[in-house]
Design a protein around this motif. Structure first.
Motif, PDB file in Angstrom:
ATOM      1  N   GLU A 175      -3.071  86.943   5.307  1.00  0.00           N
ATOM      2  CA  GLU A 175      -1.656  86.746   5.615  1.00  0.00           C
ATOM      3  C   GLU A 175      -1.356  85.268   5.859  1.00  0.00           C
ATOM      4  N   ASN A 176      -2.263  84.600   6.583  1.00  0.00           N
ATOM      5  CA  ASN A 176      -2.074  83.168   6.846  1.00  0.00           C
ATOM      6  C   ASN A 176      -2.117  82.353   5.560  1.00  0.00           C
ATOM      7  N   LEU A 177      -3.060  82.682   4.682  1.00  0.00           N
ATOM      8  CA  LEU A 177      -3.184  81.963   3.415  1.00  0.00           C
ATOM      9  C   LEU A 177      -1.952  82.171   2.543  1.00  0.00           C
ATOM     10  N   PHE A 178      -1.414  83.378   2.576  1.00  0.00           N
ATOM     11  CA  PHE A 178      -0.195  83.646   1.802  1.00  0.00           C
ATOM     12  C   PHE A 178       0.969  82.838   2.367  1.00  0.00           C
ATOM     13  N   ALA A 179       1.021  82.723   3.714  1.00  0.00           N
ATOM     14  CA  ALA A 179       2.075  81.918   4.339  1.00  0.00           C
ATOM     15  C   ALA A 179       1.944  80.462   3.908  1.00  0.00           C
ATOM     16  N   ILE A 180       0.708  79.978   3.821  1.00  0.00           N
ATOM     17  CA  ILE A 180       0.479  78.601   3.371  1.00  0.00           C
ATOM     18  C   ILE A 180       0.931  78.430   1.929  1.00  0.00           C
ATOM     19  N   PHE A 181       0.651  79.422   1.096  1.00  0.00           N
ATOM     20  CA  PHE A 181       1.096  79.381  -0.307  1.00  0.00           C
ATOM     21  C   PHE A 181       2.618  79.265  -0.376  1.00  0.00           C
ATOM     22  N   CYS A 182       3.307  80.018   0.478  1.00  0.00           N
ATOM     23  CA  CYS A 182       4.771  79.967   0.490  1.00  0.00           C
ATOM     24  C   CYS A 182       5.271  78.595   0.940  1.00  0.00           C
ATOM     25  N   VAL A 183       4.591  78.036   1.950  1.00  0.00           N
ATOM     26  CA  VAL A 183       4.991  76.717   2.447  1.00  0.00           C
ATOM     27  C   VAL A 183       4.776  75.655   1.378  1.00  0.00           C
ATOM     28  N   ILE A 184       3.607  75.715   0.711  1.00  0.00           N
ATOM     29  CA  ILE A 184       3.316  74.752  -0.351  1.00  0.00           C
ATOM     30  C   ILE A 184       4.364  74.841  -1.452  1.00  0.00           C
ATOM     31  N   SER A 185       4.715  76.059  -1.822  1.00  0.00           N
ATOM     32  CA  SER A 185       5.720  76.262  -2.864  1.00  0.00           C
ATOM     33  C   SER A 185       7.046  75.622  -2.468  1.00  0.00           C
ATOM     34  N   ALA A 186       7.452  75.858  -1.219  1.00  0.00           N
ATOM     35  CA  ALA A 186       8.720  75.294  -0.741  1.00  0.00           C
ATOM     36  C   ALA A 186       8.673  73.768  -0.711  1.00  0.00           C
ATOM     37  N   LEU A 187       7.526  73.211  -0.290  1.00  0.00           N
ATOM     38  CA  LEU A 187       7.406  71.757  -0.205  1.00  0.00           C
ATOM     39  C   LEU A 187       7.455  71.107  -1.580  1.00  0.00           C
ATOM     40  N   ILE A 188       6.773  71.719  -2.548  1.00  0.00           N
ATOM     41  CA  ILE A 188       6.764  71.152  -3.899  1.00  0.00           C
ATOM     42  C   ILE A 188       8.160  71.217  -4.516  1.00  0.00           C
ATOM     43  N   VAL A 189       8.855  72.318  -4.293  1.00  0.00           N
ATOM     44  CA  VAL A 189      10.238  72.429  -4.775  1.00  0.00           C
ATOM     45  C   VAL A 189      11.113  71.364  -4.113  1.00  0.00           C
ATOM     46  N   MET A 190      10.902  71.158  -2.793  1.00  0.00           N
ATOM     47  CA  MET A 190      11.674  70.157  -2.069  1.00  0.00           C
ATOM     48  C   MET A 190      11.427  68.759  -2.639  1.00  0.00           C
ATOM     49  N   LEU A 191      10.160  68.462  -2.945  1.00  0.00           N
ATOM     50  CA  LEU A 191       9.830  67.150  -3.515  1.00  0.00           C
ATOM     51  C   LEU A 191      10.515  66.953  -4.862  1.00  0.00           C
ATOM     52  N   ARG A 192      10.572  68.013  -5.655  1.00  0.00           N
ATOM     53  CA  ARG A 192      11.246  67.936  -6.952  1.00  0.00           C
ATOM     54  C   ARG A 192      12.739  67.640  -6.758  1.00  0.00           C
ATOM     55  N   LEU A 193      13.343  68.287  -5.766  1.00  0.00           N
ATOM     56  CA  LEU A 193      14.767  68.073  -5.506  1.00  0.00           C
ATOM     57  C   LEU A 193      15.030  66.653  -5.009  1.00  0.00           C
ATOM     58  N   LEU A 194      14.106  66.145  -4.182  1.00  0.00           N
ATOM     59  CA  LEU A 194      14.254  64.774  -3.693  1.00  0.00           C
ATOM     60  C   LEU A 194      14.220  63.784  -4.850  1.00  0.00           C
ATOM     61  N   LYS A 195      13.348  64.058  -5.831  1.00  0.00           N
ATOM     62  CA  LYS A 195      13.283  63.195  -7.007  1.00  0.00           C
ATOM     63  C   LYS A 195      14.540  63.343  -7.855  1.00  0.00           C
ATOM     64  N   LEU A 196      15.011  64.597  -7.995  1.00  0.00           N
ATOM     65  CA  LEU A 196      16.177  64.863  -8.829  1.00  0.00           C
ATOM     66  C   LEU A 196      17.409  64.139  -8.304  1.00  0.00           C
ATOM     67  N   PHE A 197      17.592  64.157  -6.989  1.00  0.00           N
ATOM     68  CA  PHE A 197      18.760  63.521  -6.386  1.00  0.00           C
ATOM     69  C   PHE A 197      18.486  62.071  -5.983  1.00  0.00           C
ATOM     70  N   ARG A 198      17.320  61.544  -6.393  1.00  0.00           N
ATOM     71  CA  ARG A 198      16.943  60.144  -6.199  1.00  0.00           C
ATOM     72  C   ARG A 198      16.927  59.726  -4.732  1.00  0.00           C
ATOM     73  N   ILE A 199      16.638  60.686  -3.850  1.00  0.00           N
ATOM     74  CA  ILE A 199      16.528  60.364  -2.433  1.00  0.00           C
ATOM     75  C   ILE A 199      15.286  59.516  -2.183  1.00  0.00           C
ATOM     76  N   GLU A 200      14.212  59.795  -2.929  1.00  0.00           N
ATOM     77  CA  GLU A 200      12.998  58.991  -2.807  1.00  0.00           C
ATOM     78  C   GLU A 200      13.273  57.539  -3.182  1.00  0.00           C
ATOM     79  N   HIS A 201      14.085  57.344  -4.229  1.00  0.00           N
ATOM     80  CA  HIS A 201      14.420  55.988  -4.663  1.00  0.00           C
ATOM     81  C   HIS A 201      15.207  55.259  -3.574  1.00  0.00           C
ATOM     82  N   LEU A 202      16.119  55.968  -2.934  1.00  0.00           N
ATOM     83  CA  LEU A 202      16.909  55.378  -1.854  1.00  0.00           C
ATOM     84  C   LEU A 202      16.007  54.963  -0.703  1.00  0.00           C
ATOM     85  N   MET A 203      15.054  55.816  -0.353  1.00  0.00           N
ATOM     86  CA  MET A 203      14.135  55.486   0.741  1.00  0.00           C
ATOM     87  C   MET A 203      13.282  54.273   0.372  1.00  0.00           C
TER      88      MET A 203
END
Length: 315
Positions: A175-203
């Motif tokens: 159950e813990n490993l599955f929770a980690i998988f979900c967190v990783i998935s959310a983080l990677i999606v978030m990183l993609r969105l940050l790149k898409l909206f160029r927030i990383e470039h602003l930082m």
């Protein structure tokens, strides 16, 4: 439409690849920690590191969390944390989280730094010493102000003490490993969105002026921003490549890599520690300021030593 499908397909591949890489380290570590616990290793390690934990205002059992994180990664250390039956305040989680943010994955990231021209002992001294200093300063602050003493809300809370047998223990770990998988998935999606909206470039644009105080070239500062936002593996790899091509001086490479050892992957790592209920201002902004100030001092000392050596050699 084909482009969208390709992007989704690549996103899924990244999630699976990242998860499998982490699980290859984490699953053996989970088993080893359980064995060590049954053999009394947890108590022994806690006793050895208990003085350091008490100085930081943390329970002695947090020593195992720190040791696990240093040898592996944040995910493994967090998994050990949620398997301990200890209630922590926001202040304690923030102090512990700050220590983990600086002192994690030392074997792998130490080798990356070594290839970039920084000796392993220097990397370990900066990261362990810097992590302890940063956490200690926060512990003093919280003890003096008595702020953030409320109980931290840990997202991955899990009471493993109630497992009656290894079958239930195994299900709990899955159950813990599955929770980690979900967190990783959310983080990677978030990183993609940050790149898409160029927030990383602003930082990146916001960070460059602060990096100038380290007396490194603009190219080195740009590489530092990449490492700070995306991680030491990304930034360190680029620094190694640029150094080999002669585009970075030794000073640029050393100072930039040491900076990345103190602060890197601020989006993903910060989000992970936030899941433990830590104070964002401390684990993000205070960490960035601490890292830049520390490296400004180290940079000045480094330049002084190099200058003295050059003067001695020319005489």
């Amino acid at each position: 439409m084909n482009r969208v499908f390709a992007e989704v397909q690549q996103l899924c591949k990244d999630i699976v690849s990242t998860t499998l890489t982490l699980f290859k380290v984490m699953i053996p570590m989970i088993i080893l920690v359980e064995i060590a616990d049954k053999l009394g290793g947890v108590e022994l390690l806690s006793e050895l590191l208990e003085p350091l934990m008490s100085v930081l205002g943390l329970p002695s059992s947090m020593a195992l969390v720190w040791a696990t994180t240093m040898l592996t990664n944040l995910y493994a250390g967090m998994l050990v944390l949620v398997n301990t039956d200890v209630a922590l305040s926001v202040a304690q989680v923030t102090v512990l989280g700050s220590l983990l943010l600086v002192c994690h994955g030392l074997p792998i990231e130490g080798m990356i730094s070594k290839r970039a021209g920084v000796p392993m002992w220097t990397t370990l001294a900066v990261r362990i010493g810097g992590g302890l200093l940063f956490a200690w300063l926060q512990a003093i602050y919280y003890a003096h102000t008595e702020q953030s003493q409320e109980l931290a809300q840990i997202l991955w809370s899990n009471d493993t003490a109630g497992y009656a047998n290894y079958y239930e223990w195994t299900l709990g770990q899955i159950e813990n490993l599955f929770a980690i998988f979900c967190v990783i998935s959310a983080l990677i999606v978030m990183l993609r969105l940050l790149k898409l909206f160029r927030i990383e470039h602003l930082m990146s644009l916001l960070m460059v002026p602060f990096l100038k105080v380290l007396r490194v070239s603009r190219e080195a500062a740009n590489l530092a921003v990449i490492g700070i936002t995306l991680g030491l593996s990304y930034g360190g790899g680029l620094i190694i490549n640029e150094s080999q091509k002669g585009r970075l001086t030794k000073h640029d490479a050393v100072i930039t890599v040491l900076l990345l050892n103190l602060v890197h992957s601020v989006f993903e790592d910060t989000a992970l520690i936030m899941l433990l209920g830590a104070d964002l201002n401390m684990i993000l902004w205070a960490r960035i300021v601490f890292s830049i100030v520390t490296m400004t001092v180290i940079s000045q000392v480094y330049l002084t030593v190099v200058t003295q050596k050059s003067a001695t050699a020319s005489q």
